[in-house]
Write a protein that holds these residues in place. Structure first.
Motif, mmCIF file in Angstrom:
data_model
loop_
_atom_site.group_PDB
_atom_site.id
_atom_site.type_symbol
_atom_site.label_atom_id
_atom_site.label_comp_id
_atom_site.label_asym_id
_atom_site.label_seq_id
_atom_site.Cartn_x
_atom_site.Cartn_y
_atom_site.Cartn_z
ATOM 1 N N GLU A 114 2.692 15.908 0.269
ATOM 2 C CA GLU A 114 3.577 16.132 -0.874
ATOM 3 C C GLU A 114 4.908 15.412 -0.657
ATOM 4 O OE1 GLU A 114 3.351 17.311 -3.790
ATOM 5 O OE2 GLU A 114 1.356 18.177 -3.710
ATOM 6 N N LEU A 115 5.383 15.416 0.591
ATOM 7 C CA LEU A 115 6.611 14.697 0.920
ATOM 8 C C LEU A 115 6.430 13.195 0.713
ATOM 9 C CD1 LEU A 115 9.481 14.627 2.071
ATOM 10 C CD2 LEU A 115 8.474 14.538 4.374
ATOM 11 N N LEU A 116 5.251 12.671 1.098
ATOM 12 C CA LEU A 116 4.981 11.245 0.884
ATOM 13 C C LEU A 116 4.946 10.907 -0.603
ATOM 14 C CD1 LEU A 116 2.246 10.344 3.546
ATOM 15 C CD2 LEU A 116 4.715 10.038 3.673
ATOM 16 N N PHE A 117 4.336 11.787 -1.410
ATOM 17 C CA PHE A 117 4.305 11.565 -2.860
ATOM 18 C C PHE A 117 5.720 11.561 -3.431
ATOM 19 C CE2 PHE A 117 -0.277 12.945 -3.005
ATOM 20 C CZ PHE A 117 -0.735 11.794 -3.598
ATOM 21 N N LEU A 158 -4.623 15.122 -2.916
ATOM 22 C CA LEU A 158 -4.875 13.975 -3.790
ATOM 23 C C LEU A 158 -5.551 14.412 -5.092
ATOM 24 C CD1 LEU A 158 -6.100 11.238 -1.260
ATOM 25 C CD2 LEU A 158 -3.871 11.429 -2.346
ATOM 26 N N PHE A 159 -6.461 15.356 -4.982
ATOM 27 C CA PHE A 159 -7.158 15.853 -6.182
ATOM 28 C C PHE A 159 -6.169 16.482 -7.157
ATOM 29 C CE2 PHE A 159 -8.914 19.593 -8.359
ATOM 30 C CZ PHE A 159 -9.865 18.977 -9.161
ATOM 31 N N PHE A 160 -5.313 17.389 -6.663
ATOM 32 C CA PHE A 160 -4.368 18.069 -7.555
ATOM 33 C C PHE A 160 -3.272 17.124 -8.034
ATOM 34 C CE2 PHE A 160 -6.284 21.885 -5.721
ATOM 35 C CZ PHE A 160 -6.398 22.678 -6.848
ATOM 36 N N HIS A 161 -2.968 16.115 -7.238
ATOM 37 C CA HIS A 161 -1.972 15.137 -7.680
ATOM 38 C C HIS A 161 -2.509 14.324 -8.855
ATOM 39 C CE1 HIS A 161 1.404 12.367 -7.457
ATOM 40 N NE2 HIS A 161 0.543 11.381 -7.524
ATOM 41 N N ARG A 162 -3.790 13.950 -8.796
ATOM 42 C CA ARG A 162 -4.393 13.210 -9.903
ATOM 43 C C ARG A 162 -4.542 14.097 -11.139
ATOM 44 N NH1 ARG A 162 -7.678 10.971 -5.695
ATOM 45 N NH2 ARG A 162 -9.224 12.591 -6.095
ATOM 46 N N ARG A 163 -4.907 15.348 -10.917
ATOM 47 C CA ARG A 163 -5.163 16.253 -12.042
ATOM 48 C C ARG A 163 -3.878 16.691 -12.737
ATOM 49 N NH1 ARG A 163 -9.593 19.314 -13.500
ATOM 50 N NH2 ARG A 163 -9.152 21.188 -14.706
ATOM 51 N N TYR A 164 -2.816 16.907 -11.938
ATOM 52 C CA TYR A 164 -1.541 17.356 -12.490
ATOM 53 C C TYR A 164 -0.437 16.382 -12.103
ATOM 54 C CZ TYR A 164 -4.144 21.756 -12.830
ATOM 55 O OH TYR A 164 -5.072 22.711 -13.116
ATOM 56 N N MET A 187 0.848 -1.206 0.000
ATOM 57 C CA MET A 187 0.000 0.000 0.000
ATOM 58 C C MET A 187 0.880 1.252 0.000
ATOM 59 S SD MET A 187 -2.804 1.254 2.839
ATOM 60 C CE MET A 187 -3.900 -0.107 2.535
ATOM 61 N N LYS A 188 0.505 2.236 -0.790
ATOM 62 C CA LYS A 188 1.257 3.475 -0.820
ATOM 63 C C LYS A 188 1.123 4.210 0.516
ATOM 64 C CE LYS A 188 1.066 4.373 -5.774
ATOM 65 N NZ LYS A 188 0.678 5.344 -6.810
ATOM 66 N N LEU A 189 2.168 4.969 0.848
ATOM 67 C CA LEU A 189 2.159 5.714 2.103
ATOM 68 C C LEU A 189 1.013 6.718 2.138
ATOM 69 C CD1 LEU A 189 5.993 6.394 2.510
ATOM 70 C CD2 LEU A 189 4.609 4.696 3.703
ATOM 71 N N THR A 190 0.645 7.270 0.977
ATOM 72 C CA THR A 190 -0.417 8.276 0.934
ATOM 73 C C THR A 190 -1.793 7.690 1.248
ATOM 74 O OG1 THR A 190 -0.492 7.900 -1.462
ATOM 75 C CG2 THR A 190 0.758 9.808 -0.684
ATOM 76 N N HIS A 191 -1.928 6.363 1.209
ATOM 77 C CA HIS A 191 -3.209 5.717 1.510
ATOM 78 C C HIS A 191 -3.152 4.902 2.807
ATOM 79 C CE1 HIS A 191 -4.883 6.858 -2.357
ATOM 80 N NE2 HIS A 191 -3.789 6.404 -2.951
#
Length: 341
Positions: free
Chosen positions: A131-134, A61-67, A1-5
């Motif tokens: 953002e650091l996790l991403f 999460l929204f902006f990460h998916r969009r951009y 599982m990703k850290l962001t989830h």
């Protein structure tokens, strides 16, 4: 599982925010009211911390998916504005849940501004944390891909070197050179120079994941010179590549592997010449040859095309397109922009 989830990270993060809010909220409440109620702790610290964390996380999460592929200033400005707006709405809702509109209007604007900035600050901290996790996820993925690509490059290099140093290849090259020395010493010198360039490129490119298209094309011309010297008019090569694409990148030895593949499966003779065309189509390099299959069974392990397609997959590039038509075999490989590599 990703850290962001990760739910564990979310729970720990919410508790940390709650403790930080308690340090600020608790001291301010004690100074103004002289006591802290259990309801105040639950509403203004625990519940608010959950809402701040989840709201700010949702914005990121929204902006990460969009951009997803745009690590630009614009993305971070929009994300910051999103966190600001979300937490501004959140702060207003919290105020309305605990105070009437009349009581809110009676509060000094400076206190309302302080409360808003106080909420926004935690939202920004949560956004920065995700953002650091991403970044950590991307770094881990890039490291794994680099290791896999190195392995694939090594396999391709070993396969290519194995094909090049086969006794029959050296034997044929020496036979060609011997004939040239006897008939045309000038051409023999050029043959030696091109042969040296081929091996030099093989050794230099072995440690690179990507190489400039212009260098790959120069190497291909040197390699084709050896083939042309041996087969004469039995093989032809046409290159029609747009000048503005020469700065693009490509996995090294891609074209050599495709040339070998064409020669391995097709007849090469003056009566039935093998015609190879390398041309550009927008951001793609298209390599095609006429089909004139060799008689009998051709032993093939399929490593050439497999290595090429695997490399592009590792690099998160569009899939290599392989087309087999009645009279033509075509392979389309995407060209990689230098800044995106």
């Amino acid at each position: 599982m990703k850290l962001t989830h990760s739910y564990q990270i979310r729970i720990i993060g919410i508790l940390v925010v709650a403790l930080l809010r308690f340090g600020l909220f608790g001291s301010a409440t004690l100074e103004m009211e002289g006591r802290i109620t259990l309801q105040g702790l639950i509403d203004n610290i625990l519940i608010a911390s959950v809402i701040i964390w989840e709201t700010s996380r949702a914005v990121v999460l929204f902006f990460h998916r969009r951009y997803a592929l745009q690590l630009s200033v614009k993305r971070y400005i929009l994300e910051t504005f999103g966190v600001l707006s979300a937490n501004g709405i959140l702060y207003g809702v919290i105020m309305l849940l605990h105070e009437s509109p009349q009581e809110i209007l009676a509060v000094k604007p400076i206190f309302l501004l302080y409360g808003f900035l106080y909420t926004f600050l935690f939202g920004v901290l949560v956004a920065a944390f995700y953002e650091l996790l991403f970044y950590m996820d991307a770094w881990k993925k890039a490291t794994q891909e680099a290791e896999e690509l190195k392995k694939i490059n090594l396999m391709a290099q070993l396969e290519s070197l194995k094909n090049q140093v086969k006794p029959h290849f050296l034997f044929n090259s020496l036979n060609t050179l011997t004939a040239l020395v006897e008939k045309d010493s000038v051409q023999a010198v050029k043959f030696i120079a091109e042969l040296a360039q081929v091996y030099r490129y093989l050794l230099q490119s072995s440690e690179k994941e990507l190489i400039g298209l212009d260098q790959e094309l120069q190497f291909t011309q040197a390699y084709f010179f050896l083939l042309r010297t041996r087969f004469g008019e039995g093989i032809t090569l046409k290159m029609q590549v747009a000048e503005n694409l020469m700065n693009c990148l490509i996995p090294p030895l891609t074209l050599q592997i495709l040339l070998e593949n064409a020669m391995k499966h097709n007849q090469v003779s003056v009566r039935k010449p093998l015609d190879v065309i390398i041309q550009s189509e927008q951001d793609w390099l298209v390599i095609s040859n006429n089909l004139q299959p060799k008689r009998g069974t051709v032993l093939s392990n399929g490593m050439g095309l497999t290595n090429i397609t695997a490399k592009y997959k590792i690099l998160n590039q569009p899939e290599v397109i392989i087309l087999k038509e009645p009279n033509c075999f075509t392979v389309k490989v995407p060209l990689i922009k230098a800044q995106a590599a």
